[in-house]
Design a protein around this motif. Structure first.
Motif, PDB file in Angstrom:
ATOM      1  N   HIS A 266     109.654  48.074   2.255  1.00  0.00           N
ATOM      2  CA  HIS A 266     108.928  49.330   2.025  1.00  0.00           C
ATOM      3  C   HIS A 266     108.359  49.400   0.616  1.00  0.00           C
ATOM      4  O   HIS A 266     107.235  49.885   0.420  1.00  0.00           O
ATOM      5  CB  HIS A 266     109.830  50.523   2.324  1.00  0.00           C
ATOM      6  N   LEU A 267     109.101  48.920  -0.354  1.00  0.00           N
ATOM      7  CA  LEU A 267     108.581  48.887  -1.721  1.00  0.00           C
ATOM      8  C   LEU A 267     107.370  47.961  -1.817  1.00  0.00           C
ATOM      9  O   LEU A 267     106.392  48.262  -2.509  1.00  0.00           O
ATOM     10  CB  LEU A 267     109.678  48.450  -2.699  1.00  0.00           C
ATOM     11  N   ASP A 268     107.435  46.837  -1.105  1.00  0.00           N
ATOM     12  CA  ASP A 268     106.306  45.912  -1.083  1.00  0.00           C
ATOM     13  C   ASP A 268     105.073  46.582  -0.476  1.00  0.00           C
ATOM     14  O   ASP A 268     103.962  46.418  -0.984  1.00  0.00           O
ATOM     15  CB  ASP A 268     106.674  44.646  -0.305  1.00  0.00           C
ATOM     16  N   ALA A 269     105.256  47.349   0.585  1.00  0.00           N
ATOM     17  CA  ALA A 269     104.127  48.065   1.196  1.00  0.00           C
ATOM     18  C   ALA A 269     103.547  49.068   0.198  1.00  0.00           C
ATOM     19  O   ALA A 269     102.316  49.197   0.087  1.00  0.00           O
ATOM     20  CB  ALA A 269     104.568  48.764   2.471  1.00  0.00           C
ATOM     21  N   ASP A 270     104.413  49.771  -0.536  1.00  0.00           N
ATOM     22  CA  ASP A 270     103.927  50.696  -1.568  1.00  0.00           C
ATOM     23  C   ASP A 270     103.118  49.954  -2.623  1.00  0.00           C
ATOM     24  O   ASP A 270     102.068  50.439  -3.058  1.00  0.00           O
ATOM     25  CB  ASP A 270     105.099  51.404  -2.261  1.00  0.00           C
TER      26      ASP A 270
END
Length: 179
Positions: A154-158
């Motif tokens: 999820h952090l990577d998507a952000d």
């Protein structure tokens, strides 16, 4: 995530009292907010009321009196139904705080959205380093590794969104200020 269904899942591994179930929850879901004792006991009372759990035993074993709960047949059915049901994907929302701050910075003229995105990116990267350390620690429990992987994804998507937003800032600024 439903606390009741989560407690049913924990009871499926064997009977437990409130303190034990809270401990198991906090160990198995290390990235989640720890359960409050009051929430555990209130939820257990509701599960008993609804026939999904029942009192297994009450005893003190040299300490304070504790009530141990176990899953009922109906509780097992409810748990299996919950486990079989796919989780709906999160809705696409403009309520994300990062998006909201970038838009507010542009609309208000207070600050530089590119500076904010750089600072946010640095915060995300720091958190990603922390999570990577958690999942690569010797003897890390599978629950911690899976939780860290989920958060890292999820952090990577952000981060990808922040990169796209940084590239589009000029067009977004014109759009927001002309509205």
């Amino acid at each position: 995530m439903s606390t009741g269904n989560t407690l049913l899942g924990l009871l499926a591994t064997g009977p437990g009292h409130g303190y034990d179930l809270k401990r198991r929850h906090d160990e198995r879901f290390p990235q989640a907010r720890p359960l409050a004792y009051g929430q555990v006991y209130t939820t257990l009372q509701r599960l008993v009321r609804d026939g999904l759990a029942e009192v297994d035993a009450t005893g003190s074993e040299g300490g304070p009196e504790r009530t141990t709960y176990r899953l009922t047949e109906q509780g097992t059915g409810t748990l299996l139904d919950w486990l079989a049901e796919p989780v709906p994907p999160a809705p696409v929302t403009a309520a994300n705080e990062i998006f909201a701050k970038v838009t507010a910075i542009i609309a208000s003229g207070h600050g530089d959205p590119a500076d904010f995105l750089r600072a946010q990116r640095a915060a995300h990267l720091a958190r990603m380093r922390e999570l990577t350390a958690v999942k690569t620690a010797p003897g890390a429990p599978l629950s911690a590794v899976l939780s860290a992987d989920y958060a890292l994804t999820h952090l990577d998507a952000d981060l990808r969104w922040m990169d796209n937003a940084a590239q589009r800032l000029g067009g977004l600024a014109e759009e927001v200020t002309s509205a």
